[in-house]
Structures are given as structure tokens and as C-alpha cells.
Write an enzyme that holds these catalytic residues in place. Structure first.
Site, PDB file in Angstrom:
ATOM      1  N   LYS A  43       0.937  -1.150   0.020  1.00  0.00           N
ATOM      2  CA  LYS A  43      -0.098   0.018  -0.124  1.00  0.00           C
ATOM      3  C   LYS A  43       0.968   1.228  -0.022  1.00  0.00           C
ATOM      4  O   LYS A  43       1.823   1.595   0.899  1.00  0.00           O
ATOM      5  CB  LYS A  43      -0.934   0.018   1.515  1.00  0.00           C
ATOM      6  CG  LYS A  43      -1.903   0.889   1.201  1.00  0.00           C
ATOM      7  CD  LYS A  43      -3.127   0.795   0.234  1.00  0.00           C
ATOM      8  CE  LYS A  43      -4.658   0.743   0.525  1.00  0.00           C
ATOM      9  NZ  LYS A  43      -5.504   0.095  -0.458  1.00  0.00           N
ATOM     10  N   THR A 102      -3.772  -4.975   0.750  1.00  0.00           N
ATOM     11  CA  THR A 102      -3.293  -3.851   0.782  1.00  0.00           C
ATOM     12  C   THR A 102      -3.965  -2.944   1.769  1.00  0.00           C
ATOM     13  O   THR A 102      -3.530  -2.024   2.705  1.00  0.00           O
ATOM     14  CB  THR A 102      -3.019  -2.855  -0.348  1.00  0.00           C
ATOM     15  OG1 THR A 102      -4.266  -2.784  -1.055  1.00  0.00           O
ATOM     16  CG2 THR A 102      -2.041  -3.866  -1.188  1.00  0.00           C
ATOM     17  N   ARG A 138      30.638  31.239  -9.842  1.00  0.00           N
ATOM     18  CA  ARG A 138      29.220  31.067 -10.455  1.00  0.00           C
ATOM     19  C   ARG A 138      28.151  30.718  -9.075  1.00  0.00           C
ATOM     20  O   ARG A 138      28.909  30.651  -8.054  1.00  0.00           O
ATOM     21  CB  ARG A 138      29.102  29.987 -11.355  1.00  0.00           C
ATOM     22  CG  ARG A 138      29.606  28.390 -10.869  1.00  0.00           C
ATOM     23  CD  ARG A 138      29.197  27.459 -11.678  1.00  0.00           C
ATOM     24  NE  ARG A 138      29.580  26.044 -10.962  1.00  0.00           N
ATOM     25  CZ  ARG A 138      29.239  24.995 -11.584  1.00  0.00           C
ATOM     26  NH1 ARG A 138      29.006  25.014 -12.693  1.00  0.00           N
ATOM     27  NH2 ARG A 138      29.748  24.018 -10.683  1.00  0.00           N
ATOM     28  N   GLN A 167      30.522  17.455  -8.329  1.00  0.00           N
ATOM     29  CA  GLN A 167      30.921  16.146  -7.977  1.00  0.00           C
ATOM     30  C   GLN A 167      31.801  16.346  -6.815  1.00  0.00           C
ATOM     31  O   GLN A 167      31.626  15.597  -5.858  1.00  0.00           O
ATOM     32  CB  GLN A 167      31.878  15.683  -9.212  1.00  0.00           C
ATOM     33  CG  GLN A 167      30.879  15.097 -10.318  1.00  0.00           C
ATOM     34  CD  GLN A 167      30.765  16.188 -11.595  1.00  0.00           C
ATOM     35  OE1 GLN A 167      30.558  17.285 -11.073  1.00  0.00           O
ATOM     36  NE2 GLN A 167      30.830  15.512 -12.571  1.00  0.00           N
ATOM     37  N   ASN A 197      22.150  20.003 -10.751  1.00  0.00           N
ATOM     38  CA  ASN A 197      22.866  21.377 -10.918  1.00  0.00           C
ATOM     39  C   ASN A 197      21.832  22.323 -11.428  1.00  0.00           C
ATOM     40  O   ASN A 197      21.492  22.494 -12.587  1.00  0.00           O
ATOM     41  CB  ASN A 197      23.827  21.242 -11.667  1.00  0.00           C
ATOM     42  CG  ASN A 197      24.905  22.473 -11.775  1.00  0.00           C
ATOM     43  OD1 ASN A 197      24.439  23.338 -11.348  1.00  0.00           O
ATOM     44  ND2 ASN A 197      26.041  22.205 -12.208  1.00  0.00           N
ATOM     45  N   HIS A 237      20.674  25.114 -12.940  1.00  0.00           N
ATOM     46  CA  HIS A 237      21.560  26.204 -13.426  1.00  0.00           C
ATOM     47  C   HIS A 237      20.874  27.522 -13.162  1.00  0.00           C
ATOM     48  O   HIS A 237      19.868  27.607 -13.274  1.00  0.00           O
ATOM     49  CB  HIS A 237      21.745  25.864 -14.897  1.00  0.00           C
ATOM     50  CG  HIS A 237      21.994  24.349 -15.163  1.00  0.00           C
ATOM     51  ND1 HIS A 237      23.241  24.227 -14.869  1.00  0.00           N
ATOM     52  CD2 HIS A 237      21.691  23.387 -15.850  1.00  0.00           C
ATOM     53  CE1 HIS A 237      23.722  22.901 -15.088  1.00  0.00           C
ATOM     54  NE2 HIS A 237      22.444  22.540 -15.762  1.00  0.00           N
TER      55      HIS A 237
END
Lengths: 301, 301, 301, 301
Positions: B12, B57, B179, B222, B248, B250
Site C-alpha cells: 500500500k 493492501t 558562479r 561532483q 545542478n 543552473h
């Protein structure tokens, strides 16, 4: 047969813009979603396809980005006013502009007990909103600012009743004097003026909404909304009006008796759909007329 | 032609359960989403339609609700263990159980400077997760607990580079030494034992993840993930392993030069898609084998 | 200070209802999402918490289910009218009712070339909509029906231009005489009467919208909307008005020149955000007044 | 303490790519969502931040776009193979590539009874999927193709039972011999070879799935899945294996007895959560080993 183009507008929706202030080591961040819509004499664009009066939506997007640099991005209400005035004043065919902005909140990362200078975590789920309308020139100029919050999810585990209601042939709901009440408030408040401390008023309005939700013995979500709304109007005299829409996010007491347990409001099923939906518009007596403040769309809202 | 039913499981999914503790005036709340899956000798249910070994379930859902009352709902890792052990020990055909739980966070409403007893605001967006696997009986019993967090959205406005990368004929990306780096971390950590202070470890792991994201000069997502993961392993010796998946998200610097403005990393377009997606599995040397800890699904994950 | 409760309404949102007709071997299915809202003299529920005039939203839900059996569920416009009239006529404090219904489409499974009697596949993404408003009694009775479609996603790979537009200091968009045009139309049409063949008109309106989108040489999405709208009004004389909102789902030509390839409108990036948003309201000259037909909400729309 | 970086991969997720073929007046369209992931000796990128072996995810995105022009975009299985082979063969540090593609369906607009040359409507909700894995060089080369479909929403209004199941102390579900069965199938099938007519097999597999769902008297969703899966394996000899995950989208019979109506399976509440979730992996006896075919992720799947 002949037809008339009545309301129409066009613009750029959901320009995602992040503005970083990095002049000092302690950076600042503003993260917004900007939607611009222009109104004016654009009939030819529709009827004949003549685009000579149409400022592209791409240019509107560029303007939002450029203004975030040129004029800065502080309170979203201010940023919306700056954008709206520009479109009306500087783009000839534009007679009215509607700017809607969502602001996403970030809290500073706390590292070893101290707030970090340039790292944040998104927080929420509540989102601050603003809707600015500017129209007309000279004496006909009108400027409207609507502030707001959405996705403000509140829950109280007691202090809520629902009883004494009307019963018809389709009524099976039992009365209750103690239930969970949960909602996700959408509130929009109209300012009577544009000369406002937007940050301070936002804080005071949302605090008033939360306090009233928490402390009022609720007899129904309708009553709670009325009190939340009037508390906000009490807290901020600059407000002319507040509109509230609130789902009743049902939390059903699970019947545990087949399993030999009582359930005195301890274990709940949080349902998705359907949900009650309660709405209220509360206006301060003597408030200035709303004009086009609430007109979001050309048609479908 | 003949075929074999290999992995199979059923259960379930997404039982939405809110548990209120109201014995004292200051209530407590636990808000969870429970998914249970059972493994065992259920081949007949598939091959011949014989359901005699299949616990519905619906009964699994009832069990989750009943256990929240009978056994209480504290740490989700504990609640998952309790449910999983029950299914394996008390339901004869069940040889293994997988319980996955999401926990939604609430913060107490603050009214006039004080935390309210029975009113909360939802907070997030990060969601705490747990995945518990129990299988076997007697000496063959194995119990695995994976804790985690998802939708942990982090952003740093400097302290992130990406340069010195491999270039091929399809590479146009310029190098950068400054950045915005933003992500929405999904982290799952495997415990080497089930004798753990789940609340304390959760706090220490997430603090370690956030601190490392904030303070490491990032040369790539990374590298950031490796350091976040090892920081968590450093912080909590009970951890055997951590797995991280991070988009990432951006944030592109908008070119404002056509409008006569420079943009020294101040105004960004926050893109939706596509996004980089970085993954890492980091294992403490000498950690016990994962066994079936990571097996979420019978097939498609 | 004193305040006035202005617009208010309450109801049950998103009652998910599936109606099967199984009198014959070939079953029929209707799959809808029903939202009901009541208007009337409910001030006491808000101001004093007195719920004696408030029919619970739970009863509204029950009514939707019961009516699907008692009265059947054919065209959603008819079902909405039946529900709305009931609330206004049979529930004393109710002076007006607004019913909004979404209908999800299913197509019959095709097995060995033949349509199956009782198995279907969901189809879409377009969703049929209806919004019914009934108010007043006796001579003051007014009934409004708005039909519609949403999520009607259309794309044409040529036959679309955008040129000759206004340029300001923030305009960098190049002109084009051949582009992809894609949109996800939301259209709502107001009927001048309630004596309508709802199924037939839905078919003719959507066919007219699609045909015009396909065959018109588009000079802008504005012009396309005008022609789509007037084509629908041409096709169905019972229509008084149509309102269209359409995002310009941008498909950007990817610059492949760094990789030595030309890209003559063959490879596109389908962007998520931002998007243009174009709106139009087109009214047949001489059409009856809209009254409260378009009033969806007490406040926030 | 020391740690080991085990599984890791990185790539670009959700590159939205539309390919138009316009060489003839009757255009063709392919609309896909491409996710690429690279595996190889990228440890330095994580451990020291040295990116010299890392092809940027931005280059992977560029490659997808460039290849859609250079190599064309026909069957997504072929496009995935072409991309994966390129990454493994042409980018030195890459030893394995995983490409996942979703394809969105469009049907031609029908105008005055004829299919239009360059206008389409999106259709669905089912989405075709592919997952391609290529790894190794020379004799060690392995290529795996998994096709699939998701969001295939099916409903049958009779021909479904659920009875004779196991009952424990938490079981309250009544048995039934006639119920609505609805699901949203996710199916993934592994090919034993890459020499396949991808379009034809997709058609035959989905037809087999639908036919079996429709025509089998269902004793449980488990049994239905087994028969759907084996029917697909019967229909397409190139298949080695099929994996199915299917939610039981509960449609509850509404109790109308309080309102004086019977409800012989005519009016249903379509519930959102919780839902049963049934999974099965079915392998053709003697099929080649799956190798890394099912490895989607470095960790969390």
C-alpha cells in the site's frame, strides 16, 4: 454576424529571476517569478495581425532582468510598481500594465551557530505574492498594489468545532466540538496607498493571520477567515481590503474500533480530495474604490 | 515458451497519517506518508489468481493507522521497524517487508513571541525520509535502516567554480571561477546498526551536509558531493554509507550588455530544464554489507 | 474601525466521481471532477460563527454522488444545471450556486480490431470543462452555462510568423517569417441559452478551434486567437461569447553552427519558462449580458 | 577513517528536444525528453576536484541536439543507441553510457476530415520510454535496450474480483466478485538483441498489454500483471524480460443508502491516496543475462 474584441492583454509569464547583492561579504538574495501583462490599443494585432504596436513579450522579459540591475530588486511591490510605470509611461501603445510577482523565501545556512554569508536554504512552503496595476496618465493615473501570501499551510489540533449546521436529506456529517482544522491559506490584501513599508506590513499581516488562526476558538472555517481578515485589517491601517480563500484540508479520525483501540482525536487520515473551499472578501468601511486592482486577466482569471 | 516470475512485491503506497499527541496541553504532531511493501511466496496470486496468501493492501493501511495508536509514532525509522517486523513475524507468508516513510515538518506558530501549544505551520521544502527492510527469521533475520532527506534546496552565490574540464567538438561552455551553485539534494544514508538515536543523527547529518556545501570552495558539484558525503560519515559513526543525487539547478548570468549594463554575477535566469545530475555512492571502508537495504522495488525502482 | 463582509461563498471542491452505465453489455463511463459553491445569506457563519444556515460541504459532496444515480450523469452542462437548480430551489438560504465540472476523456480499448465493451484507456491531455451559475427565483431566475476546454495542446511546424513588432531599448528578438507555434489553449464559451445540444456543440467548437489554428497563416498568437474565437462563434450560433487564454510555448531553434550544422527549423529546444501569455475576450454583437456568468470566486478567482 | 567512492555517474537530465522533418509538405514530428549519464574513471572529479576527464553536461546537451540533426531522430531506441555509442567510443574517459528518453505523442489535426500536413495535437497520457546502456569496448562491448510505456491509464468496469484473500486482525475489507479495476501501468521490457523493429514491437507490446487487461477475468491485479506480462513476451519473441509496476487506483462504491438509492456498481469515488502498488518481474526462460541493463542510477534509483 459581427463580433467585438473586448478585454484583451498579453505579456510574459513566469520570468524566473534571481538577484544577488554582493557588494559586501554578506550577500543578499531575492528570488522571484515575474509575470507582466500589457493592456492598450492592441486590437490590430488581433484583428489584422499588424504587430506594429506590440512590444514583444521577449522584450518584457529583458526589461525585468535589466531593471533588476538598473533599479535593483528590493520589495516585490516596489519592483512591480517600477516595471508597471515603465511600461505605461515609456511604451507608447501601453495604457495599463499588470505585474504579478511571486517571491520564494530563503533562509541563511547556519554553520557552527553562525549565519553564512553566501549560502541559503529554500524555505516555505508559503510564497509571498504581489499584483500591481498601473494605468492612465497625468490626472488619470491610478496605481494599485495588492500584496499577499499563498501556500501558508496551517493546522491546529484542537480549538475547532463544527456543529449546529443546516441538515438536508443529503446530510450525514456528524457534529463535532473538537476536530483538527488545517488549511492552506491564499490571502490577498489591497493597499489604500502606495506609500507603504512593504516589508514591515508583510510581517505584521502574516503574524496577525497566524495569531488569529491559532487563538480563536473556531466554530467554522468561515468564522476563522472573518477573524483572520479583520485582524489583518486591524494590524495594518494602510489596508483597504483583504480577500481570503482557504481549503478545508480534511483530517478524518480513523475508526480504530475494529482493532480494539479508541481514537480520541489522535490518529488521522489526511485526505487529498475533495475538500471544502471557503472564500471571503472583507473591506474596510470607507476604503477607496478598488478600481481595476483585482482585474488579473482579460478573461478567465 | 515458458516464463518465470522473478522479483515481485505488493503493498500500500502513500498512506497519509497524522498523529497528534494531546496528553498534555502542549500537543505534538507527526505527519507522515507511509508506504508498505510485502515480499514472500506470493507466486500463486500472480500465476493462478489464488489470493489465499495475500494480506490485502487495505489491511496494511489499517495496520499503519492502528500501530500509530498502539505503538505510537516517534522517529519514522522506529515506526518503520515496528511495522516491518510485524509483517514479517506475524503474517505467515511474508518473508520480507519494505517500509518507506516520508515525514513532513511543522514548526510551531509563534504568537506574541511564544510558541503555541496546538497550532503549527508547515515548513520545508526538505522532507525527511526513511526506508526500512526487514527479512528472515531467527538467525537469518536482517534489518536495514536507511535514513534520508530530499528536496533540500541549497544555493551559494559565490565560492563555486567549473573549469579545466574536458572539451570535445560539442563543447561550447566557457570556464568560470565564480558562479552560483544551486541544487536540491536527495541524500540517503545507510546505518550499520538499528541501535541509533534517530533524531540526533538526523540533525547532525543534515548539519554536516549543509556546512560542507557552504564552506567548501567548490570546483564542481561532483567534488561538493564527495565532501558533503564524507562529512556526514565523519559526523555520525553509525553510518555505513551515504548516497547522494543532486541536480545542478543552473542559474545563468543574463547578458545585459545590449541594454548598457554590466552583470557581474548579480542577475540570473533560474532555468528549469535541462539540468546537470550528479550522483555518488560513498561507503565507509569496512562497513557491513548492504544486503537488500537498497532494494526498493521489485523491478523498476 | 468597522469592516464589511462583501462577496463570500463556500463549497466542496474536487469531488471525484465516476459514473458507470452498465444496463447493457456495452458499458458507458463518465469521469468527472465536481466543484460546488453556494452563495446566499451566510454572513452569520462568518461574523458570529452561527452555522444554522450552512449546508455542510460534505452534504454537497453527497448530493453530487446521489444525483449521479438519481438523475444520471450525461452532459456535464446538464449535470451542473441540475445540481445548481437543486441547491437554489431546495436549500432555503441558498440564493445562488456555482458548479464547475471537469470531464476526463476515455477511449474504448480496441481488442483485435473491435471496441471493448467495458475497458477504456484515458485519453487527453485536453479536458472538457463547464461552469454553471444559477441564481434567483421566479422571474429573477438567471441561468448561465459556460462550456470549455483546457490543456488543448496544439503545435504547427510552419505557417507562423512574428515580425513588424514594436522595438524599444530592451528589444533583441529577431523577426521571423517561419517558426514553430505551440500552445496549450484554455477556452471558455458562454451560451446565450440553456437549450443546447451540449455534445454536438462541444464537438463543433473544438473542431473549429483546431481547424483555424491549423489553416490560418499566423502573424502572431493574438491574431490566431481572434480567428479561432470567431470561428467558434461562427460554428455555433448559440454562443454569446468566447474567452481564450493561450501560452506561447516557445520552441527555440538550436544554434548548431558551432558543430558545423545548419538548422533550418528542424531541431528545437522546447522551453518551460518563461512563456508568452495571450488573452482575448470575443463577444458576439447583440449577445445577452453576461450577468454573473463569469464570476467564479468570491474574491481571488 | 577512510571512505571509498563506489558507484558514480553524472549527466544532463531532461533535455527537451523537438525534431521536425520538413523535407516534404507533410511534416513529421518527434518530441522527446533526453537524459544522458556517463560512467567511467571520474574519481578525480569527486576526490580532488580535477575536472580534466569530465565532459560537461552542457556538451552532452549539445550532442543530443547536434545528433538529432546529424543522425536524425527516428525511434528513440535507435537514437539512444547512437548517443550512447558515441559517448563510449568517442569520449576517452567514458566507459559506459546510460541514455533515458521519453517520447511524447502527437496526433495530426484533422481538418474537414483530412489529416493536416503540419499541425498536431498532443495525445496521451501514455508516454513511450527507452533506456539504453552501452559499455565496454571491443569484445567487452555490451549493449542493452529497455523499451517501455508509462502513464498508460486503464480502467475496466467489470470483470474484476478480489476474494479469498488472507485475513488478519487488521482486515476489514469485504470480498468482492465485481469491482472497477483501474491502474496506470508502468511497463519496461528488455530486448534480447538490438536488431529490432522498434516501432512495430512497441505497437505489438502495448496492444498485448491492453488486450490482456481487457479480456482476462481478473482475480487480483497481481494475476492481471502476470498475464499482461506474459502476453507481451508471447507477442514479441525479441523480448527477454518485462517488468511491471501498477497502482491499484481505487474506485470505491459510494454508499447511497442514506439517500434511499441502491448503488449496484454505478457511482464511484475515485480516490487519490493511498493506493495499492503491485510489482512483477517476468523473465523468459533462457533469456540472456540482464547485465547492467536495469542499472539506472549510481545510487538512489
Amino acid at each position: 454576424m459581427s463580433y467585438t474584441l473586448q478585454d484583451h492583454q498579453y505579456g510574459k509569464a513566469e520570468t524566473r529571476l534571481v538577484r544577488i547583492y554582493r557588494d559586501a561579504p554578506r550577500h543578499e538574495i531575492r528570488d522571484v517569478n515575474v509575470t507582466t501583462a500589457l493592456r492598450g490599443s492592441f486590437e490590430d494585432a488581433y484583428l489584422t495581425g499588424d504587430q506594429s504596436k506590440v512590444l514583444p513579450t521577449d522584450s518584457q522579459k529583458n526589461t525585468a532582468y535589466a531593471f533588476a540591475k538598473e533599479h535593483g530588486l528590493g520589495s516585490i511591490e516596489d519592483f512591480g510598481l517600477t516595471l508597471a510605470r515603465h511600461f505605461v509611461d515609456d511604451v507608447e501603445p501601453v495604457s495599463g500594465a499588470r505585474i504579478e510577482i511571486e517571491e520564494f523565501s530563503w533562509r541563511r545556512a547556519v554553520v557552527d551557530g553562525a549565519e553564512h554569508d553566501h549560502t541559503w536554504l529554500r524555505t516555505g512552503p508559503e510564497i509571498r505574492t504581489a499584483a500591481i496595476t498601473v494605468e492612465g496618465e497625468g490626472d488619470a493615473r491610478r496605481e494599485h498594489v495588492i500584496g499577499g501570501v499563498k501556500d501558508l499551510v496551517l493546522l491546529k489540533s484542537t480549538g475547532s468545532e463544527f456543529a449546529g449546521f443546516l441538515k438536508d436529506g443529503y446530510t450525514t456529517l456528524p457534529e463535532t466540538h473538537d476536530r483538527v482544522m488545517a488549511t492552506s491559506v491564499v490571502a490577498k490584501w489591497r493597499f489604500a496607498t502606495v506609500d507603504v513599508d512593504w516589508e514591515d506590513t508583510y510581517t505584521r499581516i502574516t503574524a496577525a493571520l497566524v495569531k488569529e488562526f491559532a487563538t480563536l476558538q473556531s466554530l467554522a472555517l468561515q468564522q476563522t477567515l472573518w477573524h483572520m481578515g479583520t485582524a489583518a485589517l486591524d494590524a495594518v491601517p494602510e489596508l483597504a481590503e483583504i480577500r481570503l480563500v482557504a481549503p478545508n484540508k480534511h483530517h478524518f479520525v480513523v475508526d480504530l474500533s475494529p482493532f480494539g483501540s479508541e481514537n480520541p482525536n489522535e490518529v488521522f487520515f489526511a485526505a487529498d480530495r475533495p475538500y471544502g473551499l471557503i472564500e471571503a472578501t472583507i473591506v474596510r468601511d470607507g476604503a477607496p474604490d478598488a478600481g481595476s486592482a483585482w482585474r488579473a486577466s482579460a478573461g478567465l482569471a
